[in-house]
Design an enzyme around this catalytic site. Structure first.
Site, PDB file in Angstrom:
ATOM      1  CB  CYS A 423      -0.954  -0.002   1.192  1.00 56.84           C
ATOM      2  SG  CYS A 423      -0.134  -0.056   2.797  1.00 56.84           S
ATOM      3  CG  HIS A 467      -4.429   0.638   4.095  1.00 60.25           C
ATOM      4  ND1 HIS A 467      -3.840  -0.122   3.113  1.00 60.25           N
ATOM      5  CD2 HIS A 467      -5.425   1.336   3.459  1.00 60.25           C
ATOM      6  CE1 HIS A 467      -4.429   0.078   1.955  1.00 60.25           C
ATOM      7  NE2 HIS A 467      -5.395   0.966   2.133  1.00 60.25           N
ATOM      8  CG  ASP A 483      -7.395   2.475  -0.172  1.00 57.80           C
ATOM      9  OD1 ASP A 483      -6.267   2.323  -0.660  1.00 57.80           O
ATOM     10  OD2 ASP A 483      -7.777   1.864   0.845  1.00 57.80           O
TER      11      ASP A 483
END
Length: 670
Positions: A423, A467, A483
């Protein structure tokens, strides 16, 4: 030939037992002690055990002084001080071990006992977990057993007898301990040390470099537990727990902006829909950040902490969170924030290091032209975001913890070379692309996802749920969450596919027998730990006052707590006194006085049968200490016998009790 405990001399047995208890006390401290301290304590305890086994003489004074000087010097060299928590614990462990080298008399044993009690408490400086508490409970019973055994000098009483007495003592003190725990007012400590040693604990950081979140994702430890009111949990793809916001990029590393560089942009939080109410238990992280769901307009209800919200919506504490912390919060998962029109302060969110990631800059120029064509003259930001997400979905990009080594041009390498990452790689490359197109963008780190514990129904957020995502500024809306990881790996966001570390040997063996057994065992153990956290470690002042409300107090206060505790202790004392009087009334006063005399003689080393009469006790005393030395006590014993069995007793039992207290009883070794 190996000796069994019942075959050892009593001194050897008692010494080895005490050394074992000391080892149990020190064992949980091993991760917190310097290696030299562990080695020194181990050598000293083994040395003392060997001396006890061989009945050899103890080392002389200069040996002990030399070892003490060595320990003091090593402590100062390690910690640069002899004060403070870490240095103090090191010294306590060393002194406890060295004191065993002069264990000659009961007085020395008592010093070791009380040093042991203090060393036992120091374990809670570093951990208040259920395992630590259980280990220290066993150590407490061991120390109490040794203490009781030391008060039984005559003969060779079995350790199990002393252990039973110690167990009953602990049980008798348990109600008082419970009353103190429940009703003693929770006040700020009058003394203490900062919980500054968080070595080995992972957590979010106010910087992000390629590889940091991936390292965190390999840690399966618990970051927080959440209990949603009435079980009303938001949709899984909206479970974003906000942490540090990173806005400055040097080409390799993202960092948080200092307050004076944020352009004084207002938070301007706008929420929609119904709020989510929950209680969150945050594990210690030694960071000043309070996790909350995105977004939380009102301050979480935190006791005895000053908290504030930054303009980028992150809640922070005035000091690092070094202990377990529980608080309530109210959040809205549907929101916008920030200015709705472009202000000069937004320029800081478009800054990029000059000359870096040229291929990404060229890609941004191409996408910006395409998005403007799609927008037809309007704001092209939403179209640009859509084009970038489409490229991630269809361009052969993958989500992995092992993307290979990245160089200095991290965005270029992600978009054109590796096309794989975690991520942090994805969010960083996406924000660089947005900024290259002139769109304000920033990275938000935190936790996304979690799992339900089927045993206690708490939502568990792990470090492996760490994250990073992006926020992009759009005209008329402000900051909008994007995202980009979800475009590559939708199941990471929707179904919470977690990249887990390799299981340990025991967990791997259990998993090989049954794939679900290891998960069930972990769920049960974590539920037990959570219960310990909620009801013991997090038994706060507010919970005390709630308990008083249940007991009938309308507006309880700390003074009410003190009065309740006082009355409980007075009641317990009166009940104990009444029980003692009742118990005494069941025993013949003459037999009680005879029993006290028998106990005195037993401490002096006089062996007596259980039903020995006063005359026989006097004869055994004369055999042990001689007729002249024992004459006053023997005369008293004969008067005691005459008081019960004589035809015309000349002395009352009260007078004999007074004489008993004035007598000089012989001592062992006399």
């Amino acid at each position: 030939m190996l000796k069994l405990p019942r075959q050892m001399p009593r001194d050897t047995r008692d010494t080895l037992f005490l050394l074992g208890v000391i080892a149990l006390i020190v064992l949980p401290q091993l991760p917190n002690l310097p290696l030299w301290c562990i080695a020194l304590a181990l050598v000293v305890l083994l040395w003392r055990g060997a001396l006890a086994w061989q009945a050899a003489p103890l080392p002389g004074r200069w040996w002990r002084i030399g070892l003490l000087a060595l320990a003091l010097g090593a402590t100062f060299a390690t910690h640069r001080t002899l004060l403070g928590k870490d240095a103090g614990v090191t010294l306590v462990v060393v002194l406890l071990a060295l004191k065993t080298l002069e264990l000659r008399a009961r007085r020395d044993a008592f010093v070791i006992f009380f040093l042991g009690f203090f060393a036992m408490l120091t374990n809670f400086f570093y951990s208040q977990s259920l395992l630590t508490a259980a280990a220290m409970l066993v150590a407490l019973l061991g120390l109490l057993t040794a203490l009781v055994n030391a008060h039984m000098p005559a003969g060779r009483p079995p350790l199990m007898q002393a252990a039973r007495t110690a167990g009953w003592m602990a049980l008798a003190g348990a109600p008082v301990m419970l009353a103190l725990f429940m009703f003693f007012p929770r006040l700020a400590p009058l003394w203490g040390t900062p919980n500054d040693n968080m070595t080995g604990r992972t957590g979010l950081s106010n910087t992000m470099q390629v590889g940091t979140i991936a390292e965190l994702a390999l840690d399966d430890g618990i970051a927080a537990r959440v209990r949603f009111d009435d079980g009303r949990m938001p949709p899984r793809d909206r479970l974003y727990f906000r942490g540090p916001v990173l806005s400055r990029f040097d080409g390799r590393e993202w960092t948080a902006l200092p307050p004076w560089e944020r352009g004084f942009l207002p938070a301007n939080l706008r929420v929609r829909g119904e709020p989510v109410r929950y209680e969150l238990t945050l594990e210690p992280s030694n960071r000043p950040w309070l996790l909350t769901l995105d977004a939380t307009p009102q301050a979480p209800a935190v006791e005895e902490l000053r908290i504030f919200q930054t303009p980028d919506l992150q809640w922070m504490s005035s000091r690092p969170i070094g202990d377990l912390l529980r608080y309530r919060a109210e959040s809205w998962t549907d929101f916008d924030s920030g200015p709705q029109r472009r202000l000069p302060g937004l320029q800081v969110y478009t800054a990029l290091p000059p000359g870096r990631n040229p291929r990404t800059a060229e890609l941004a120029t191409q996408m910006l032209a395409q998005s403007r064509a799609q927008a037809g003259g309007g704001d092209a930001t939403a179209a640009l975001v859509g084009l970038a997400l489409q490229r991630l979905r269809t361009g052969g990009y993958s989500y992995t913890l092992e993307p290979g080594v990245y160089g200095d041009e991290t965005a270029d390498e992600f978009w054109f070379d590796h096309k794989a990452g975690f991520c942090e790689h994805i969010a960083s490359a996406f924000v660089v692309l947005m900024r290259a197109a002139g769109v304000p963008a920033r990275i938000v780190t935190g936790f996304q996802g979690g799992e339900i514990n089927a045993v206690d129904r708490y939502w568990t957020v792990r470090n492996s749920d760490a994250h990073a995502w992006a926020e992009v500024w759009e005209e008329g809306r402000g900051w909008v969450r994007v995202d980009p990881t979800g475009a590559i790996s939708p199941d990471r966001i929707g179904q919470f596919r977690r990249l887990s570390p390799q299981p340990g040997l025991l967990a791997g063996a259990i998993g090989a027998v049954s794939p679900t057994l290891a998960q069930n065992v972990r769920a049960v153990w974590e539920a037990i730990n959570n219960g310990w956290n909620q009801w013991v470690l997090n038994y706060t002042k507010s919970r005390q006052l709630d308990l008083l409300k249940k007991l009938g107090f309308d507006s309880p206060s700390l003074a009410d707590l003190a009065w309740v505790l006082l009355w409980l202790l007075v009641g317990a004392s009166l009940a104990g006194g009444a029980w003692t009087l009742w118990e005494r009334s069941r025993i013949d006063p003459w037999l009680r006085l005879l029993g006290r005399a028998r106990a005195r003689l037993a401490r002096a080393g006089v062996e007596l049968p259980p039903q020995a009469a006063p005359r026989l006790m006097g004869e055994r005393l004369a055999e042990r200490f001689g007729a002249e030395a024992s004459a006053p006590v023997r005369a008293w014993l004969l008067r005691l016998e005459a008081q019960r069995y004589g035809r015309a007793p000349t002395e009352s039992l009260r007078a004999l009790r007074a004489q008993f207290r004035r007598l000089r009883w012989p001592a062992a070794g006399g």
